[in-house]
Design an enzyme around this catalytic site. Structure first.
Site, PDB file in Angstrom:
ATOM      1  N   THR A  57       0.848  -1.185   0.000  1.00  0.00           N
ATOM      2  CA  THR A  57       0.000   0.000   0.000  1.00  0.00           C
ATOM      3  C   THR A  57       0.885   1.238   0.000  1.00  0.00           C
ATOM      4  O   THR A  57       2.118   1.142   0.061  1.00  0.00           O
ATOM      5  CB  THR A  57      -0.974   0.011   1.190  1.00  0.00           C
ATOM      6  OG1 THR A  57      -1.974   1.027   0.967  1.00  0.00           O
ATOM      7  CG2 THR A  57      -0.266   0.288   2.506  1.00  0.00           C
TER       8      THR A  57
ATOM      9  N   GLY B 150      -2.119  -1.036  12.175  1.00  0.00           N
ATOM     10  CA  GLY B 150      -3.489  -0.547  12.311  1.00  0.00           C
ATOM     11  C   GLY B 150      -4.143  -0.265  10.980  1.00  0.00           C
ATOM     12  O   GLY B 150      -4.261  -1.153  10.139  1.00  0.00           O
TER      13      GLY B 150
ATOM     14  N   CYS C  54      -2.937  -3.293  -2.253  1.00  0.00           N
ATOM     15  CA  CYS C  54      -3.326  -4.460  -1.449  1.00  0.00           C
ATOM     16  C   CYS C  54      -3.302  -5.752  -2.260  1.00  0.00           C
ATOM     17  O   CYS C  54      -3.948  -6.743  -1.900  1.00  0.00           O
ATOM     18  CB  CYS C  54      -4.694  -4.243  -0.811  1.00  0.00           C
ATOM     19  SG  CYS C  54      -4.766  -2.739   0.193  1.00  0.00           S
TER      20      CYS C  54
END
Length: 220
Positions: free
Chosen positions: A71, A152, A170
């Site tokens: 990402t 996170g 992703c």
């Protein structure tokens, strides 16, 4: 505790700090949420495959220990690093990821983005586009060590989205990414971050309370 890190935050330094915090914590250590905005960087998770880096150009690439593929992080995006004790909350990893997604959806509803949704089999939060395509607005990647979670989620606020074209976000070829600004929601990184942290703290706190009540034999 919720705290903002200095901005722009160097990804490697924050990653090292998360690992150090997690290694040093014990059963009595308070959970923390770290909010930040990173300098431009691509991160490749443990499952990351180099072929998903199409054209990184001059943007640094960091191989890290979170779950997931590749990402992009950069200015105009808020990161919420959730340093949580999952055993204290009685959460399995799948339940924890579900909690992160639900808190993100609640934040987006607060900001007026009612149509945001989840996508079966693909962690993160998406926004339906004309024609039915789902575009990603928030990415999740976590690591759990000895019951303690770190890393996170990242929420796109108002950013240059072009670096996402240099990767398969992703690990999905052709996956479109959007931010709040592109969805017609105008807000700041600071406000979105505070709302997100409040939702995360509320959800995790509720899980901890339920776990404590269950251990004490008190009906939840």
């Amino acid at each position: 505790m919720i705290k903002w890190l200095a901005r722009p935050a160097d990804y490697g330094s924050v990653w090292d700090a998360m690992k150090a915090f997690t290694a040093a914590r014990g059963p009595g250590t308070a959970d923390e949420i770290w909010l930040c905005e990173h300098a431009p960087v691509y991160t490749l998770g443990q499952a990351g495959r180099p072929e998903h880096l199409l054209n990184p150009g001059l943007i640094p690439v960091v191989h890290c220990d979170r779950g997931g593929q590749v990402t992009y992080h950069g200015p105009g995006q808020v990161l919420a690093y959730t340093l949580f004790d999952l055993r204290r909350a009685g959460l399995y990893v799948r339940e924890y990821v579900d909690m992160l997604e639900q808190a993100t959806l609640a934040t987006l509803r607060e900001l007026g983005l009612e149509q945001a949704c989840r996508k079966p089999g693909a962690p993160g939060i998406y926004v339906p586009q004309p024609g039915g395509e789902l575009a990603k607005i928030a990415a999740l990647g976590v690591k759990v060590r000895n019951g303690y979670a770190y890393h996170g989620l990242a929420l796109n606020i108002d950013m240059d989205l072009s670096p996402f074209l240099g990767i398969n976000p992703c690990g999905y070829e052709g996956l479109r990414t959007v931010d709040l600004a592109a969805c017609g929601v105008r807000t700041s990184v600071e406000r979105a971050g505070e709302l997100l942290a409040a939702q995360l703290a509320r959800a995790h706190g509720h899980a901890v309370q339920q776990r404590a009540a269950a251990l004490a034999g008190v009906p939840g």
